[in-house]
Scaffold this active site. Structure first.
Site, PDB file in Angstrom:
ATOM      1  N   HIS A  43     -10.344  -2.390 -56.891  1.00 37.81           N
ATOM      2  CA  HIS A  43     -10.211  -2.338 -58.353  1.00 37.81           C
ATOM      3  C   HIS A  43     -11.236  -3.223 -59.058  1.00 37.81           C
ATOM      4  CE1 HIS A  43      -7.313  -5.864 -58.133  1.00 37.81           C
ATOM      5  NE2 HIS A  43      -7.866  -6.146 -59.296  1.00 37.81           N
ATOM      6  N   ASP A  53      -6.769  -2.297 -50.947  1.00 30.10           N
ATOM      7  CA  ASP A  53      -7.531  -2.553 -52.177  1.00 30.10           C
ATOM      8  C   ASP A  53      -8.786  -3.399 -51.892  1.00 30.10           C
ATOM      9  OD1 ASP A  53      -8.415  -3.014 -54.745  1.00 30.10           O
ATOM     10  OD2 ASP A  53      -6.453  -3.587 -55.528  1.00 30.10           O
ATOM     11  N   SER A  70      -8.202 -11.746 -58.230  1.00 30.89           N
ATOM     12  CA  SER A  70      -8.399 -10.516 -57.479  1.00 30.89           C
ATOM     13  C   SER A  70      -9.655 -10.628 -56.646  1.00 30.89           C
ATOM     14  CB  SER A  70      -8.531  -9.340 -58.424  1.00 30.89           C
ATOM     15  OG  SER A  70      -7.274  -8.858 -58.734  1.00 30.89           O
TER      16      SER A  70
HETATM   17  N1  ARG Z   1      -2.439  -5.699 -60.986  1.00 30.69           N
HETATM   18  C1  ARG Z   1      -3.708  -5.963 -60.391  1.00 30.69           C
HETATM   19  C2  ARG Z   1      -4.495  -6.968 -61.214  1.00 30.69           C
HETATM   20  O1  ARG Z   1      -4.186  -7.385 -62.284  1.00 30.69           O
HETATM   21  C3  ARG Z   1      -4.461  -4.731 -60.039  1.00 30.69           C
HETATM   22  C4  ARG Z   1      -5.046  -3.936 -61.151  1.00 30.69           C
HETATM   23  C5  ARG Z   1      -5.742  -2.664 -60.792  1.00 30.69           C
HETATM   24  N2  ARG Z   1      -4.850  -1.594 -60.352  1.00 30.69           N
HETATM   25  C6  ARG Z   1      -4.248  -0.693 -61.167  1.00 30.69           C
HETATM   26  N3  ARG Z   1      -3.479   0.223 -60.664  1.00 30.69           N
HETATM   27  N4  ARG Z   1      -4.407  -0.690 -62.468  1.00 30.69           N
HETATM   28  O2  ARG Z   1      -5.389  -6.877 -61.963  1.00 30.69           O
HETATM   29  N1  GLU Z   2      -4.906  -7.999 -59.911  1.00 27.62           N
HETATM   30  C1  GLU Z   2      -5.166  -9.283 -60.496  1.00 27.62           C
HETATM   31  C2  GLU Z   2      -6.661  -9.463 -60.783  1.00 27.62           C
HETATM   32  O1  GLU Z   2      -7.341  -8.520 -61.087  1.00 27.62           O
HETATM   33  C3  GLU Z   2      -4.583 -10.360 -59.671  1.00 27.62           C
HETATM   34  C4  GLU Z   2      -3.129 -10.322 -59.786  1.00 27.62           C
HETATM   35  C5  GLU Z   2      -2.540 -11.497 -60.554  1.00 27.62           C
HETATM   36  O2  GLU Z   2      -2.585 -11.504 -61.786  1.00 27.62           O
HETATM   37  O3  GLU Z   2      -2.047 -12.376 -59.889  1.00 27.62           O
HETATM   38  O4  GLU Z   2      -7.182 -10.539 -60.812  1.00 27.62           O
END
Ligand code: ARG
Ligand code: GLU
Length: 723
Positions: free
Chosen positions: A85, A229, A659
């Site tokens: 991502h 991922d 991330s």
């Molecule tokens: N939650 C994760 C982070 O904040 C992954 C985001 C990307 N994935 C998604 N399905 N939108 O950023």
């Molecule tokens: N998916 C998140 C990022 O893009 C990390 C997840 C979190 O917020 O801990 O940095």
């Protein structure tokens, strides 16, 4: 009784300040702050193995990837591992219906095939230096120029100081070197960072989205998780190893340090640590700011994004081309949306308002005893400002979420169009020609390959209607009043009118208008232009009104924080995340989300197969993966029981920006790649939740398996150092 317990807690002292595993610590203070706790949990290294100002250490293998992610160098040839991502935008840019790397994955089998990514950077942190005393001296020196008293937090001012300190000569002699001074603890401390920024970064490999984004938005922020991922990039440099713009003569970077990889796997309660660049946290929110976040920010965001996402999804499921076009925008929208839901849940569930009230009461009582009324005053000031700005803040969040983000055409290039009208009015031919070229280029940047006017038309109708319901009429941006006066209140007809009549409504309209003789008239009266301009004006006016609260609030927060630091032992607190390099540590661990439910720390390929649903794009499993599963052909990457590991969870304190962060064992070997948090834990940005909050981590063995067995890119695994 409450009171008694409370004073008892004050006497014991540590209770409120931090729980084990909490914290995003600064590397250069490890020894004073957390090293002995880390040793007790299983760390085998010394502080200088992690951070060594005089030599290479683990820190030198951890990079900021782009502007919002982390990555790590994992080979002597500049190979960088980060999340799928995090590389998503780049993978999408290289994709088309014919060459669909999002769907099919991409693997460069030779270095010549690696794909350049203009605009993408990878940043190393060369030096970290505390400069608090010096910055404070400069603030005194420059106070004449600092009319509004904002220099102490101003990035422009602080980075000017950083350049002053480094010297222009030094910066000229070192291309790609950048310096930055950042405020910590609300401007009570300052650190300077010397960085090296590489800009020739090439895409090396990415799994298909069915692996890299498996579970997509349904599983995002969820545990148990089964997403691979990750993606791979390579840093290129000039022959001397210095940062250089893209060139075919550049060569892979020979880095100072790269991480070795452990394929031994993890057990529950194993030590784990994460280095990375966490973005923003609010550990030092007051109780009033907690409530504001839930009742205004999150509430608006949740309601408006629901409207937008429902509308977008309908279009995406309808048309595969739209699905590619809007993939990134949709994912971005749902990501913050789910985070807002989880955060508001945690605020209520764990009564964060009370937690922060305890924190501020503790300060107020201490300030009373020490006769330091400025700290109590600062708290009152914060309370008062939050109350006073509520209505403006609501309207500003509404406009931003519903219109600026929801209505794409609200961001057409109005400023250039205005200048062009002016030049045409002044009959300034040369200027007009220049601006026309600019307008065309800006319009095409807006209406790029991922913009679909048909989708924007449909979604905007929903957004504008929702906005009008939620905001009182007298606060609509000017152009909204046309809906009542000229369209009998029918906002759908208004939107159709904009698209049909505006020169920004379609490529065709735009072509016709710019080649026509009456461009000045068309521009001046263009309905979409007038709409966007009026939204822009309203946003600017709200921003200006809110800004009058910003300076006093920041000052009060600085004083409040100064009090917290003065009250507690030195080295007790960690500063809120601010996109600077931090370390978090804890244990590999599952959790109990609800009564009677226990989540394990590890997931396996069995879960991928359980979730498989060929009729739902989020849970499609690639044929090749199924074939490897059915023969159990996992190579050396299987767990002792023969299953293929996918992901694990740990108590490490992480947030957005982490991330792609490397997850390491006690010996500093790479065991996984951080990519998410569980939604029960996102409230950890405000208050760490030891029993609930978990970092979600791809098991490095799954990464290696996908590269080697799934993609057949074994040469990449051979580049790495496996232990
Ligand atoms: N939650 C994760 C982070 O904040 C992954 C985001 C990307 N994935 C998604 N399905 N939108 O950023
Ligand atoms: N998916 C998140 C990022 O893009 C990390 C997840 C979190 O917020 O801990 O940095």
């Amino acid at each position: 009784m409450r009171k008694l317990l409370f004073s008892l807690a004050i006497m014991i002292g540590v209770v409120f300040t931090s729980t084990a595993d909490e914290g995003m610590w600064m590397l250069q203070l490890l020894k004073q702050q957390k090293l002995s706790e880390m040793h007790a949990l299983g760390l085998k290294l010394e502080d200088y193995d992690i951070y060594n100002p005089d030599g290479a250490s683990i820190k030198d293998a951890v990079v900021q990837f782009g502007r919002g992610c982390t990555g790590e160098v994992i080979s002597s040839q500049g190979l960088v591992l980060t999340n799928h991502h995090c590389g998503f935008g780049q993978i999408q840019q290289h994709s088309s219906l014919g060459n669909n790397y999002l769907d099919d994955g991409f693997w460069a089998m030779r270095q010549e095939d690696e794909l350049p990514n203009p605009g993408l950077t990878v940043t190393f942190i060369d030096q970290i230096e505390e400069v608090t005393a010096w910055v404070k001296e400069c603030l005194v020196r420059d106070r004449e120029r600092d009319k509004e008293g904002i220099f102490y937090l101003s990035p422009a001012y602080l980075n000017g100081l950083a350049r002053e300190k480094a010297g222009e000569q030094f910066l000229n002699d070192h291309p790609g070197t950048e310096v930055e001074i950042k405020p910590f603890f609300e401007g009570n401390q300052y650190y300077m960072f010397t960085k090296k920024v590489y800009s020739d970064i090439r895409l090396v490999g990415a799994p298909p989205s069915a692996i890299g984004k498996f579970g997509a938005d349904t599983d995002n922020w969820m545990w148990p998780r089964h997403t691979g991922d990750f993606s791979l990039f390579r840093i290129y440099a000039d022959k001397e190893g210095n940062p250089a713009a893209f060139s075919t003569s550049n060569v892979p970077l020979k880095p100072k340090r790269w991480l070795t990889i452990s394929t031994r796997g993890v057990e529950e309660d194993d030590f784990a640590m994460i280095l990375g660049f966490p973005g923003t946290t609010h550990k030092y929110y007051t109780s009033w700011e907690v409530a504001e976040r839930r009742d205004i920010d999150n509430s608006v965001r949740i309601r408006m994004r629901e409207v937008r996402q429902d509308a977008l999804l309908e279009e995406m499921l309808h048309d595969p081309a739209v699905k590619i076009q809007y993939a990134s925008k949709y994912a971005g929208s749902t990501n913050a949306y789910k985070n807002a839901i989880g955060t508001s849940w945690a605020i209520d569930m764990h009564n964060f308002e009370q937690v922060k009230r305890d924190q501020q009461n503790r300060l107020a009582e201490w300030a009373d005893r020490k006769n330091k009324p400025q700290y109590t005053d600062a708290l009152k000031e914060i309370e008062c400002i939050v109350k006073e700005r509520a209505d403006l803040r609501y309207r500003s969040w509404m406009l931003n979420e519903a219109v600026n983000r929801g209505v794409e055409f609200s961001t057409i290039p109005t400023a250039i169009a205005e200048h062009l009208v002016k030049a045409l009015e002044d009959d300034d031919q040369a200027e007009a020609e220049k601006l026309l070229v600019q307008l065309e280029s800006a319009y095409h940047q807006f209406a790029d390959k991922d913009y679909n006017p048909g989708v924007d038309r449909k979604v905007s109708k929903k957004m504008i209607a929702a906005y009008m319901q939620a905001v009182p009429e007298e606060h609509y941006p000017g152009a909204f009043h046309l809906i009542a006066s000229d369209f009998e209140g029918d906002s759908d007809r208004f939107v159709d009118f904009l698209f049909d009549q505006s020169l920004f409504g379609s490529e065709e309209n735009f072509r016709r208008a710019v080649s026509g003789a009456t461009l000045i008239e068309s521009l001046r009266n263009d309905p979409m232009f007038l709409f966007a301009k009026s939204v822009r004006d309203e946003a600017a006016s709200l921003r200006a009104q809110l800004a009058s609260y910003d300076v006093p609030l920041s000052l009060a927060r600085r004083t409040f924080m100064e009090g917290m630091l003065a009250m507690d032992e030195p080295y007790t607190h960690f500063p809120d995340a601010n996109l600077t390099l931090r370390i978090s540590y804890g244990k590999v661990k599952g959790y109990q989300p609800r009564d009677g439910v226990v989540y394990k720390h590890q997931t396996t390929i069995e879960g991928v197969m359980e979730k498989e649903d060929p009729d739902n794009w989020e849970f499609v499993v690639p044929e090749k993966l199924k074939a490897l599963y059915s023969t159990g052909d996992f190579g050396p990457y299987a767990m002792p029981d023969g299953k293929l590991p996918i992901a694990f969870a740990a108590t490490t304190h992480t947030t957005g920006g982490n991330s792609g962060s490397p997850v390491m064992n006690g010996a500093g070997e790479l065991i996984g790649l951080n990519f998410d948090r569980n939604w029960e834990g996102v409230g950890g940005d405000i208050q760490y939740l030891p029993d609930y909050q978990r970092s979600i981590i791809v098991d490095i063995r799954y990464v290696l398996f996908v590269i080697d067995k799934f993609a057949g890119a074994k040469h990449l695994v051979e580049e790495m150092e496996l232990r």
